[in-house]
Design a protein around this motif. Structure first.
Motif, PDB file in Angstrom:
ATOM      1  N   HIS A  67       0.662  -1.182   0.167  1.00 58.83           N
ATOM      2  CA  HIS A  67       0.011   0.095   0.072  1.00 58.83           C
ATOM      3  C   HIS A  67       0.985   1.154  -0.078  1.00 58.83           C
ATOM      4  N   ASN A  68       0.425   2.241  -0.482  1.00 58.50           N
ATOM      5  CA  ASN A  68       1.051   3.677  -0.285  1.00 58.50           C
ATOM      6  C   ASN A  68       0.719   4.540   1.074  1.00 58.50           C
ATOM      7  N   ASP A  69      -0.046   3.833   1.807  1.00 62.47           N
ATOM      8  CA  ASP A  69      -0.520   4.445   2.926  1.00 62.47           C
ATOM      9  C   ASP A  69      -0.594   6.134   3.152  1.00 62.47           C
ATOM     10  N   VAL A  70      -1.452   6.452   2.369  1.00 66.24           N
ATOM     11  CA  VAL A  70      -1.921   7.991   2.055  1.00 66.24           C
ATOM     12  C   VAL A  70      -3.462   7.883   1.637  1.00 66.24           C
ATOM     13  N   SER A  71      -4.069   8.585   2.343  1.00 71.09           N
ATOM     14  CA  SER A  71      -5.553   8.716   2.560  1.00 71.09           C
ATOM     15  C   SER A  71      -6.142  10.138   2.377  1.00 71.09           C
ATOM     16  N   SER A  72      -7.444  10.100   2.201  1.00 72.46           N
ATOM     17  CA  SER A  72      -8.044  11.535   2.274  1.00 72.46           C
ATOM     18  C   SER A  72      -8.372  11.759   3.797  1.00 72.46           C
ATOM     19  N   ASP A  73      -8.395  10.736   4.742  1.00 71.78           N
ATOM     20  CA  ASP A  73      -8.665  10.964   6.018  1.00 71.78           C
ATOM     21  C   ASP A  73      -7.262  11.279   6.701  1.00 71.78           C
ATOM     22  N   LEU A  74      -7.111  12.331   7.339  1.00 70.24           N
ATOM     23  CA  LEU A  74      -6.067  12.896   8.014  1.00 70.24           C
ATOM     24  C   LEU A  74      -6.141  13.161   9.572  1.00 70.24           C
ATOM     25  N   SER A  75      -7.535  13.071   9.922  1.00 70.31           N
ATOM     26  CA  SER A  75      -7.862  13.400  11.064  1.00 70.31           C
ATOM     27  C   SER A  75      -7.131  12.741  12.041  1.00 70.31           C
ATOM     28  N   SER A  76      -6.421  11.672  12.134  1.00 59.89           N
ATOM     29  CA  SER A  76      -5.795  10.983  13.185  1.00 59.89           C
ATOM     30  C   SER A  76      -4.527   9.944  12.285  1.00 59.89           C
ATOM     31  N   ARG A 111      -0.391   2.416 -10.308  1.00 65.32           N
ATOM     32  CA  ARG A 111      -0.060   2.597  -8.647  1.00 65.32           C
ATOM     33  C   ARG A 111      -0.228   4.298  -8.558  1.00 65.32           C
ATOM     34  N   LYS A 112       0.180   5.031  -9.654  1.00 69.14           N
ATOM     35  CA  LYS A 112       0.309   6.352  -9.345  1.00 69.14           C
ATOM     36  C   LYS A 112      -1.216   6.735  -9.262  1.00 69.14           C
ATOM     37  N   ASN A 113      -2.006   6.194 -10.395  1.00 68.73           N
ATOM     38  CA  ASN A 113      -3.447   6.486 -10.034  1.00 68.73           C
ATOM     39  C   ASN A 113      -4.278   5.924  -8.980  1.00 68.73           C
ATOM     40  N   TRP A 114      -3.546   4.853  -8.213  1.00 64.12           N
ATOM     41  CA  TRP A 114      -3.993   4.431  -6.745  1.00 64.12           C
ATOM     42  C   TRP A 114      -3.699   5.621  -5.876  1.00 64.12           C
ATOM     43  N   VAL A 130       1.989  15.661  -2.010  1.00 63.07           N
ATOM     44  CA  VAL A 130       2.108  14.197  -2.046  1.00 63.07           C
ATOM     45  C   VAL A 130       2.737  13.774  -3.333  1.00 63.07           C
ATOM     46  N   LEU A 131       2.144  14.164  -4.421  1.00 62.18           N
ATOM     47  CA  LEU A 131       2.720  13.697  -5.737  1.00 62.18           C
ATOM     48  C   LEU A 131       4.155  13.961  -6.127  1.00 62.18           C
ATOM     49  N   SER A 132       4.430  15.338  -5.511  1.00 63.66           N
ATOM     50  CA  SER A 132       5.971  16.000  -5.846  1.00 63.66           C
ATOM     51  C   SER A 132       6.713  15.056  -5.157  1.00 63.66           C
ATOM     52  N   ALA A 133       6.367  14.604  -3.823  1.00 60.31           N
ATOM     53  CA  ALA A 133       7.199  13.764  -2.885  1.00 60.31           C
ATOM     54  C   ALA A 133       7.534  12.454  -3.474  1.00 60.31           C
ATOM     55  N   PHE A 134       6.611  11.795  -3.885  1.00 63.08           N
ATOM     56  CA  PHE A 134       6.416  10.319  -4.382  1.00 63.08           C
ATOM     57  C   PHE A 134       7.125  10.080  -5.465  1.00 63.08           C
TER      58      PHE A 134
END
Length: 495
Positions: A67-76, A111-114, A130-134
């Motif tokens: 997994h890339n361990d990036v999500s729209s959920d950043l709450s915790s 994977r980029k689309n994911w 994120v995209l510039s970091a990955f």
């Protein structure tokens, strides 16, 4: 001659200082181990915050992960978003995501689309960051690079896909990855077992053993277990644990079992416990972590050789077959005669045994000999009584339902300092109700396996044993009780 000796001594001293200075400048690699990948967030954050930002790759994370361990959920911070949180906080500005041994251009694009889809509900600013970091690459490409000072994190779910089809191929990948890590002189390597994503406990534990046997890093080793009564992080977790529950003969089987939270590590194979105990682990947070490390350390000590000798696959197979035969004979009408048991709290050689019959959802019978002569007749009698347990009704068939046997062996009983002086999932408990004079009702047992199977907190486990004794659930806090514990070996197999 004197001058020659002087020059020899001078250059010897010079080269000694040079060697020492080179060795001292070599990066010390610390290691952090956990089950959930999200637990890597704090050690990685601490590592980056305490280092000089001027070092090359100081803010780079090499992510070995399916997994890339990036999500729209950043709450915790969770296992599915911890990398995104590191980027969002400005701690990491480069992520090299390695998800396979080899990737073609189409797979990299997929994977980029994911990654983009995982961020669809976030701000454009975050997505751009994120995209510039990955950077998405395969291991073959990474292996040609040396990234000194980068933090490395390795999630064992990477081995579930695209890193070899056989155990030998996957083990070879682990060895290559470890070799690359050593060459890269990382200041920190974190490992996550990610048990809930795994399909084969035996292979997963052996992957970890391969890593531990090859990872002779120079730094300190840290460990954080999950919690007692650990909660699900996601719907994926919920589905994974639910599927496991349907196959206890695979996931709760002796030697290679998986449970949730701290119970995963407390039921780890003896080989794994010894390997981890040999690493001189330091605890890194978590209420159950010190308990688990204590068990790892004990695995390398011959603190109870008589009991430890029972902790073998051969013994468990033998006991299971004895119990299985006795249950089938009981269903066919055979009688097994009662055995005497003396509850001994002074004889360190006393042992006990319990046999449970269960489905994936409910118990169908249970009987325990708290302290007995440890022989086949004891197993037979306990199995026979479990099949006739009046609380559930006599077992009439072993073929018309999906039944399993759970056997627990108890070491000698010792009195507890207080009601919390035990490790759930490792210690079975016995309570003595001092208000009773009837010896048959004076003692109540709860096996360690119950804590692991039902993911109990300490209070959950104590409430269960009180209810089983027909006492108020919170009676353990104020009641007239004595508490005893016994280290336990537990295993499950099909009937």
């Amino acid at each position: 001659m004197k001058n020659l000796i002087k020059y020899i001594l001078f250059f010897s001293a010079f080269f000694l200082i040079l060697i020492l200075s080179v060795s001292c400048s070599k990066t010390k690699t610390n290691v952090f181990i956990s089950d959930r990948h999200g637990l890597s967030f704090n050690p990685v954050k601490l590592q980056i915050l305490t280092r000089s930002g001027n070092k090359e790759n100081a803010n780079t994370l090499v992510l070995f992960d399916h997994h890339n361990d990036v999500s729209s959920d950043l709450s915790s911070v969770k296992s599915y978003n911890w990398v995104g949180n590191l980027i969002d906080e400005g701690l990491v500005n480069k992520v090299i995501w390695v998800s396979a041994l080899k990737l073609n251009d189409l797979e990299i694009a997929s994977r980029k689309n994911w990654l983009i889809n995982n961020m669809e509900k976030t701000s454009p600013e975050f997505q751009e960051k994120v995209l510039s970091a990955f950077e998405i690459i395969d291991f073959e490409t990474l292996s040609k690079r040396k990234l000194k000072n980068a933090v490395i994190t390795f999630d064992f779910d990477i081995l579930t896909e695209n890193c070899g089809q056989t155990f030998n191929e996957q083990s070879a990948f682990i060895k290559k990855a470890v070799k690359w890590m050593k060459k890269s002189e990382s200041p920190l390597v974190t490992l996550a077992l990610s048990a809930v994503y795994q399909a084969n406990p035996e292979e997963t534990w052996n992957w970890l053993a391969t890593f531990l046997e090859n990872a002779d890093f120079s730094g300190d080793w840290y460990f954080q277990s999950g919690y007692y009564n650990e909660q699900n992080e996601s719907n994926e977790d919920l589905t994974g644990w639910a599927n496991w529950k349907k196959s206890p003969q695979i996931f709760n089987h002796y030697e290679n079992s998986f449970y949730k939270g701290a119970y995963l590590w407390l039921n780890a194979p003896l080989k794994i416990q010894k390997l981890l105990g040999s690493k001189n682990l330091a605890p890194f947070g978590g209420s159950a972590t010190e308990d688990v490390i204590q068990i790892f350390n004990q695995a390398n000590k011959n603190y109870s050789s008589d009991f430890n000798s029972l902790n073998s696959f051969k013994t468990m197979e033998h006991m299971t077959q004895i119990a299985r035969n006795a249950i089938e004979q009981t269903v066919d009408g055979k009688m097994f005669y009662p055995l005497e048991q003396n509850i001994s709290f002074t004889n360190p050689e006393s042992k006990g045994i319990a046999v449970r019959i269960r489905t994936t959802e409910n118990d169908k019978g249970c009987y325990a000999l708290y302290s007995c002569k440890f022989e086949d007749a004891s197993i037979e009698y306990a199995a026979c009584e479990a099949a006739k347990d009046p609380r559930y009704g006599f077992l009439t068939s072993t073929t018309d339902q999906n039944l399993f046997i759970n056997i627990t062996i108890f070491d000698s009983w010792t009195q507890m300092k207080d009601c919390y002086d035990f490790i759930p999932g490792y210690d079975s408990l016995l309570i003595e109700d001092l208000a009773f004079t009837n010896k048959d009702e004076q003692f109540t047992l709860l096996q360690s396996a119950i804590a692991s199977e039902y993911n109990c907190s300490k209070d959950d486990f104590l409430e269960r044993i009180c209810r089983k004794a027909k006492l108020p659930a919170d009676y353990y806090k104020t009641g007239n009780l004595k508490f005893y514990k016994a280290a336990s070996i537990t295993f499950t197999d099909g009937l």
